[in-house]
Write an enzyme that holds these catalytic residues in place. Structure first.
Site, PDB file in Angstrom:
ATOM      1  N   ASP A 120      -4.624   0.731  -1.801  1.00 33.57           N
ATOM      2  CA  ASP A 120      -5.159  -0.555  -1.324  1.00 33.57           C
ATOM      3  C   ASP A 120      -5.159  -1.593  -2.451  1.00 33.57           C
ATOM      4  O   ASP A 120      -4.741  -2.741  -2.266  1.00 33.57           O
ATOM      5  CB  ASP A 120      -6.593  -0.387  -0.806  1.00 33.57           C
ATOM      6  N   GLU A 166      -6.079   6.564  -1.442  1.00 31.58           N
ATOM      7  CA  GLU A 166      -5.999   5.406  -0.550  1.00 31.58           C
ATOM      8  C   GLU A 166      -6.555   4.155  -1.232  1.00 31.58           C
ATOM      9  O   GLU A 166      -6.043   3.049  -1.017  1.00 31.58           O
ATOM     10  CB  GLU A 166      -6.754   5.689   0.753  1.00 31.58           C
ATOM     11  N   HIS A 208       0.838  -1.210   0.000  1.00 31.78           N
ATOM     12  CA  HIS A 208       0.000   0.000   0.000  1.00 31.78           C
ATOM     13  C   HIS A 208       0.868   1.254   0.000  1.00 31.78           C
ATOM     14  O   HIS A 208       0.669   2.166  -0.818  1.00 31.78           O
ATOM     15  CB  HIS A 208      -0.915  -0.027   1.231  1.00 31.78           C
ATOM     16  N   GLU A 209       1.845   1.315   0.916  1.00 28.03           N
ATOM     17  CA  GLU A 209       2.680   2.520   1.021  1.00 28.03           C
ATOM     18  C   GLU A 209       3.539   2.697  -0.235  1.00 28.03           C
ATOM     19  O   GLU A 209       3.748   3.823  -0.700  1.00 28.03           O
ATOM     20  CB  GLU A 209       3.548   2.477   2.280  1.00 28.03           C
TER      21      GLU A 209
END
Length: 497
Positions: free
Chosen positions: A399, A395, A335-336
């Protein structure tokens, strides 16, 4: 005073604005203003804040257009923009050398404030400043102030059922104002060298899988792919805690005044930040404390950061099988990393500069794919109120890319190993189970409404299902029928990174 400009301008939030005005009056009354005068002043304060809100950007605009923050001007240009507020004098007052240029973000807001300095009665300014001075101090004052602060911000605005015990509130204050000092104590007891070594291995595996996904994209040109890989090569991971701890020796506190200590910490941190001006960027600095159960991507330094506290169940467990760890912390790592390529992170280059490294055709393809993800999340609802797919886009991209990358990395780590069922479930099923597990969250209805207006993260229940519904690997793991909500196909399926 309210979370977003829409709380001042949308009829659907009129009840919160009315409650806020009553809160302003009560705080002014607690500060020594007569009740009748406090009510009149509160009305003026809310009118004034509504004016400022109309000149402000919404949470959606601020979250989804990073260019708004970059508006370099000279001091002369800034002073001309706000004739009633001298930036030249401001920098002098802060003992900061006059900059050749600085970024005056959201210039229209500052223009409106300048106008207000010229056309708003001083009595309104006094009431506004008095309220905010006391309101911001209320959590650290006597019980009547603490209770009023809780009644509005906790109970009315966010639906909190009861005030947190005082020790938790004080702990939160220390965490906020001197968290890294706290962190030095935390890592001594809660972060082992083994955990760091395991995390380094996971980061390496996820990075390799992300590179393969980038190289295999069908919608991106080789020219842009080469630049995406160049950015991938400069990712800097930070794990556990800073290599260099911040020095807190100049912060003086005592047992005479809680508010006094908070103000001392505020001033100390403010001066710490001012001292950075004109100096090289300290790339060892962290934006989260080691005891924070979270992670982040910093586009200005192209770094991914994982505090020590996230390395615990359900995200990570040294005793758990790979499927759980890859579905938990592995997906967080992915994710990051994917944030470097989300709708805003993709606007920064390998060294953290704000630059366009895309071909025009690739930018158009990317916008088309992300638009499908906006549409998907716009269809989710909480108590009849739609999720804002545009606000939550970054986000949701992270994800989707992070979960897909983590799945790839798990397959590599499991190559040649028997897929032995645990508790009756396959490796892939356990992977997706833990992805859902990390999003176990409960919101009050009031807090959910605030989050829908301000939070760039989708509500947790939709993060649990949104990304996996686009993955054929999820469909296969649970034998979902194509076209059902958890098995998106055709044009409703979103594939980006």
């Amino acid at each position: 005073g309210l979370p977003d400009k829409t709380f001042y301008t949308d009829a659907s939030k009129a009840d919160k604005l009315k409650a806020y005005q009553a809160h302003v009056a009560k705080v002014l009354e607690l500060s020594g203003v007569a009740a009748a005068d406090a009510a009149k002043q509160a009305e003026e304060v809310v009118k004034f804040e509504t004016r400022l809100a109309k000149a402000s950007k919404s949470s959606v605009e601020l979250s989804r257009d990073v260019s708004l923050y970059y508006h370099p001007v000279s001091l002369a240009e800034a002073d001309a923009l706000t004739p009633n507020f001298s930036w030249t004098e401001f920098f002098k007052s802060q003992n900061v050398a006059a900059p050749e240029k600085f970024s005056l973000a959201i210039p229209a807001f500052h223009q409106e404030v300048s106008k207000a300095l010229g056309d708003t009665d001083p009595s309104v300014w006094r009431a506004y400043l008095r309220f905010h001075t006391v309101d911001s101090a209320s959590p650290y004052l006597a019980d009547a102030f603490v209770q009023e602060s809780y009644e509005f911000y906790g109970k009315t605005l966010n639906g909190q059922k009861e005030q947190k015990p005082r020790w938790k509130r004080v702990l939160g204050t220390i965490e906020s104002d001197a968290g890294e000092a706290f962190g030095q104590l935390y890592v001594k007891v809660a972060f082992s060298p083994e955990a760091k070594a395991k995390m380094e291995e996971l980061v390496k595996n996820l990075a390799a899988s992300l590179k393969e996904r980038i190289q295999g994209l069908s919608w991106m040109s080789e020219e842009t792919k080469a630049k995406a890989i160049a950015k991938w090569e400069t990712f800097t991971p930070k794990i556990g805690y800073p290599d260099k701890w911040r020095d807190w020796s100049g912060l003086q506190t005592n047992r005479d005044s809680y508010l006094g200590n908070v103000r001392a910490a505020t001033a100390f941190n403010y001066q710490y930040n001012l001292a950075k001006i004109g100096k090289p960027v300290d790339k060892t600095e962290w934006g989260m404390t080691p005891q924070t159960v979270n992670a982040y991507y910093n586009p200005l330094q192209n770094e991914i950061v994982f505090p020590a506290a996230i390395l615990q169940p359900p995200f990570f467990d040294a005793k758990a099988d790979d499927a759980l760890n890859y579905g938990g912390i592995g997906a967080v790592i992915g994710h990051e990393m994917t944030h470097g390529y989300d709708d805003q992170g993709s606007r920064f280059g390998p060294t953290g500069n704000f630059e366009n490294w895309w071909t025009e055709a690739d930018s158009k393809n990317f916008a088309g794919l992300t638009g499908k993800l906006v549409k998907q999340f716009d269809q989710y609802k909480v108590d009849g109120q739609a999720v804002n797919g545009h606000l939550t886009l970054g986000e949701n991209i992270a994800d989707l890319g992070g979960l897909a990358t983590a799945y790839d990395a798990l397959q590599k780590a499991s190559a040649g190993k028997e897929d032995a069922k645990i508790d009756g479930f396959t490796r892939d099923q356990r992977f997706f189970f833990n992805w859902a597990t990390v999003w176990r969250t409960k919101y009050t209805p009031e807090n959910a409404k605030v989050r829908l207006a301000t939070d760039p993260h989708a509500p947790a229940q939709f993060r649990a299902v949104g990304a996996p519904s686009n993955l054929p690997t999820f469909t296969a793991a649970f034998q979902c029928k194509p076209g059902t909500p958890m098995s998106r196909t055709g044009d409703s399926q979103v594939v980006i990174w």
